[in-house]
Design an enzyme around this catalytic site. Structure first.
Site, PDB file in Angstrom:
ATOM      1  N   SER A 401      46.544  38.928  48.816  1.00 12.65           N
ATOM      2  CA  SER A 401      45.459  38.302  48.058  1.00 12.65           C
ATOM      3  C   SER A 401      44.918  39.229  46.977  1.00 12.65           C
ATOM      4  O   SER A 401      44.083  38.823  46.186  1.00 12.65           O
ATOM      5  CB  SER A 401      44.340  37.841  48.983  1.00 12.65           C
ATOM      6  OG  SER A 401      44.335  38.525  50.190  1.00 12.65           O
ATOM      7  N   HIS A 422      50.236  33.142  46.955  1.00 16.78           N
ATOM      8  CA  HIS A 422      48.955  33.415  47.595  1.00 16.78           C
ATOM      9  C   HIS A 422      48.311  32.116  48.062  1.00 16.78           C
ATOM     10  O   HIS A 422      47.837  31.326  47.246  1.00 16.78           O
ATOM     11  CB  HIS A 422      48.035  34.170  46.604  1.00 16.78           C
ATOM     12  CG  HIS A 422      46.689  34.461  47.167  1.00 16.78           C
ATOM     13  ND1 HIS A 422      45.564  34.538  46.395  1.00 16.78           N
ATOM     14  CD2 HIS A 422      46.290  34.679  48.446  1.00 16.78           C
ATOM     15  CE1 HIS A 422      44.524  34.802  47.167  1.00 16.78           C
ATOM     16  NE2 HIS A 422      44.939  34.877  48.414  1.00 16.78           N
ATOM     17  N   GLU A 434      48.189  30.355  44.472  1.00 18.72           N
ATOM     18  CA  GLU A 434      48.398  31.152  43.261  1.00 18.72           C
ATOM     19  C   GLU A 434      49.837  31.655  43.307  1.00 18.72           C
ATOM     20  O   GLU A 434      50.227  32.325  44.259  1.00 18.72           O
ATOM     21  CB  GLU A 434      47.432  32.343  43.216  1.00 18.72           C
ATOM     22  CG  GLU A 434      46.016  31.958  42.815  1.00 18.72           C
ATOM     23  CD  GLU A 434      45.054  33.155  42.816  1.00 18.72           C
ATOM     24  OE1 GLU A 434      44.106  33.128  42.026  1.00 18.72           O
ATOM     25  OE2 GLU A 434      45.243  34.097  43.615  1.00 18.72           O
ATOM     26  N   ASN A 472      40.253  35.711  43.540  1.00 16.60           N
ATOM     27  CA  ASN A 472      39.558  36.809  44.216  1.00 16.60           C
ATOM     28  C   ASN A 472      38.998  37.822  43.223  1.00 16.60           C
ATOM     29  O   ASN A 472      37.983  38.460  43.488  1.00 16.60           O
ATOM     30  CB  ASN A 472      40.489  37.502  45.211  1.00 16.60           C
ATOM     31  CG  ASN A 472      40.628  36.685  46.490  1.00 16.60           C
ATOM     32  OD1 ASN A 472      39.818  35.789  46.745  1.00 16.60           O
ATOM     33  ND2 ASN A 472      41.634  36.969  47.277  1.00 16.60           N
TER      34      ASN A 472
END
Ligand code: 3HC
Length: 676
Positions: A401, A422, A434, A472
């Site tokens: 991540s 991800h 992702e 993130n």
């Protein structure tokens, strides 16, 4: 756009507007002329309407909503169809959605294939069926079924529609056209849905609204749908349609619908990879390997199993493997218990799963996804090992991540085959993936990553390599500011309330507690640098310990914690900060606008291909309220100059490393949006 063919005395009208036969101006003009012509032509005794290609119609052309109206209007054409003195039959295959279903509702009879999808998804675009759907559907299926179908936007099958009385006859796809032509020939008079009247207890509407209050929350469209359906009960067709039209016009001009339409197109744009030829050959993916049977590995595996793709799942120890396999089964069984999966489907999925401790078994997998914990050394070790095991051409993916896909790829002799996939927790539920493009990721690997994600029902977005990728990375300035705000005088409840009040599924501290406050913790109780360290040192690891930024009861209900207040106060005292009153406005600027600012940096660095991709990440991966369009669209609506002004007002407090994005500043100065 329209083709007609006379079969003796039955006129077949075919709508042709690939890929979804949207009812744009060309189709509407063609339909209008064909119906008028058929009524004037004595040789025509009955009319059949169908769609070409793979479906009846996907509805009105959504791109026209932001343009001035032109050509004949859809409601007028549908009224003309219903008014026709010659019987009209809709032959439905594939899908009849929105305006498409409304054409069928205006027709006198409907024949569908059992698997066809019939629905009014307008509500998902922040509008309501605006071509008679809210008036005719309840007249056919009753108020309660209509309320469900229209406010959920979820399509039903042809078979279900037949049971409800929405469809008159079912027919196999291969013989649909000839069946319907033969059926039309047997009809001697029109049968108009609009002539029917219906009754319903007014309490049905109030109860429905109350029962769904949480689901509808801040949304304008579902409430307008209810109001329109009420009009179908209270008024004759034409007055009801006037009401429907007025509500439609109001919604279509509103911010929510603009935002929801933006998300619709953003999701589709995200599927497109810049600079990649459309005919890029995909690599076959018939067998998948997953390394790690923890929460993420298990959730990721379920996606493939549910899509019928065999998965080999690898763990280090039998116990962990058994636990992981058990959880997968339990998750499936829980879904089956809710009636959303059959017992056979559970077994089918489980039979596709091969748990093993033997890494070498991965050698025949086409795609191997590593889903172990976030540690670069561990990941490098796994990828070096994979490099020696995986077959040539196999795709090697990491579910990291935050970490660099390039660094992970560097330990292999095949960095072109390495990418990031991800997933978001819970990985069997959350739609976002992702797809991380490393510096050396081959185009066909990237394209296959996007394609396989779609095949398992996900919404994939391409991201470049940086710490935290798109989603993130944007959390970082948000959390920095949320933490700082606590020290300056805010409470976790106040910050979370600002976020949930805006429509986020949860606030930063609720998310911390859910994900685990201990994520990324250095595990040294004596080294306390952040609030999170202090909480962890006292065993407050989040929901799993029933204690994090909040205290939790057995039902996971949060209450403010005096211990957390004390920890915050200690921190404050140490840092010599005097607590002050924090306004909600300051929270908004420092925790939302800083995300927009980070998004702009992600854009200027080319980590995201386009602003709307960032919106897709946040709406599908982080519970950002869809009806605001995602962070970048939202900022554009507010006006970037306003966003920049506010950020500048708090510039000295935004935290270390939070500098204003040159792209954001430039677009604000030019008066231009981020999304273009
Ligand atoms: N209007 C304009 N464009 C549309 C469209 C529509 N109604 N439906 C799909 N498209 C476009 C997509 O943007 C996409 O374009 P792109 O190739 O340039 O990206 C292309 O058609 C193919 O669409 P999908 O990739 O979504 O194709 P799928 O096969 O995956 O899905 C579908 C087909 C289920 C029909 C899906 O496209 C869909 O859900 N469409 C929208 C359905 C809808 O909401 N209809 C209601 C419209 S509003 C209305 O009818 C108002 C009326 O009440 C007055």
């Amino acid at each position: 756009m329209i083709e007609t063919q006379l079969h003796d005395d039955v006129l077949e009208i075919v709508m042709i507007n690939p890929p979804v036969n949207a009812l744009g101006e060309g189709v509407r003009t063609g339909l209008d002329e064909a119906i008028t012509g058929a009524l004037e032509d004595d040789a025509v005794k009955a009319i059949v309407i169908r769609g070409s290609g793979r479906l009846f119609s996907g509805g009105a052309d959504i791109t026209e909503f932001s343009k001035p109206p032109s050509g004949p209007s859809l409601p007028a054409i549908i009224d003309a169809i219903e008014a026709s003195s010659k019987p009209v039959v809709a032959a439905i295959h594939g899908m009849a959605l929105g305006g498409g279903l409304e054409v069928a509702l205006g027709s006198h009879y409907r024949v569908a294939t059992p698997k066809a999808k019939l629905g009014l998804p307008e509500v998902t675009l922040g509008i309501l069926p605006g071509a008679g759907g809210t008036q005719r559907l309840p007249r056919l299926v009753g108020v309660e079924a209509a309320l469900d179908i229209i406010t959920s936007g979820t399509p039903i099958t042809g078979a279900e529609a037949a049971e409800l009385g929405l469809v008159d006859k079912l027919s196999a796809e291969e013989t649909l056209v000839e069946d319907v032509i033969a059926f039309a020939r047997t009809l001697d008079a029109p049968r108009r849905t609009g002539d029917r009247s219906i009754s319903a207890d007014p309490a049905v509407f109030t109860k429905f609204e109350a029962d769904n209050a949480r689901r509808f929350k801040d949304l304008e469209a579902p409430r307008a749908c209810i109001e329109a359906i009420k009009a179908a009960v209270e008024m004759p067709l034409d007055a009801g349609q006037e009401k429907e039209r007025a509500l439609f016009m109001q919604l279509v001009k509103g911010d929510q619908s603009k935002a929801l339409r933006h998300v619709f197109f953003a999701e589709r744009a995200a599927a497109k990879i810049d600079g990649l030829p459309k005919d890029t050959q995909l690599r076959p993916v018939t067998k998948v390997g997953v390394i790690g049977a923890g929460t993420m590995g298990g959730g990721i595996s379920m996606n493939f199993l549910s899509a019928g793709i065999p998965v080999t799942i690898v763990e280090m120890a039998q116990e962990a493997l058994d636990r992981g396999t058990d959880i997968i089964r339990k998750n499936y069984e829980a879904t089956a218990a809710k009636g959303r999966l059959t017992a056979e489907a559970v077994e089918r999925a489980m039979n596709l799963l091969s748990p093993t401790l033997d890494f070498d078994v991965l050698k025949d997998c086409d795609l191997i996804i590593e889903a172990v914990y976030e540690n670069m050394d561990v990941k490098k070790e796994i990828f070096a090992r994979l490099d020696s095991i995986a077959k040539p051409g196999a795709m090697l993916a990491s579910n990291t991540s935050f970490l660099s896909i390039d660094e992970i790829a560097s330990v292999t002799k095949r960095p072109q085959d390495v990418l990031g996939l991800h997933f978001f927790s819970p990985a069997n539920v959350m739609k976002l993936v992702e797809v991380v493009r490393g510096a050396k990721t081959a185009p066909d690997v990237l394209a296959t990553g996007m394609d396989i994600a779609r095949k398992i029902g996900k919404v994939p977005v391409v991201a470049g390599v940086c710490y935290g990728f798109i989603g993130n990375r944007m959390l970082i300035p948000r959390q920095t500011n949320a933490n700082a705000l606590l020290l300056e005088g805010a409470t976790p409840e106040q910050i979370d309330r600002v976020h949930t009040g805006f429509g986020m599924a949860m606030g930063p501290f609720q998310m911390n507690d859910l994900a685990g406050v201990d994520i990324g913790w250095h595990r040294d109780a004596n080294r306390i640098e952040t609030l999170q360290d202090a909480l962890c040192a006292e065993g407050r690891w989040g929901q799993k310990k029933q204690a994090g930024f909040y205290d939790y009861d057995d039902k996971r209900r949060p209450t403010p914690s005096p211990v957390v207040d004390r920890i915050i106060e200690d921190f404050r005292a140490q840092a010599g900060i005097t607590s002050r009153t924090i306004s909600d406005e300051e929270i908004t600027v420092r925790t939302f606008y800083t995300m927009v600012n980070e998004g702009a940096k992600i854009l200027e660095e080319g980590i995201a291909q386009r602003a709307s991709d960032i919106d897709v990440v946040w709406t599908y991966g982080y519970g950002w309220p869809r009806h605001t369009g995602g962070p970048m669209f939202w900022a554009d609506q507010i006006g970037l100059a306003t966003v920049v002004d506010a950020l500048k007002r708090y510039e000295d407090r935004l935290g270390e490393g939070v500098t204003l994005s040159p792209l954001l500043l430039a677009r604000a100065a030019e008066g231009k949006p981020l999304d273009r």
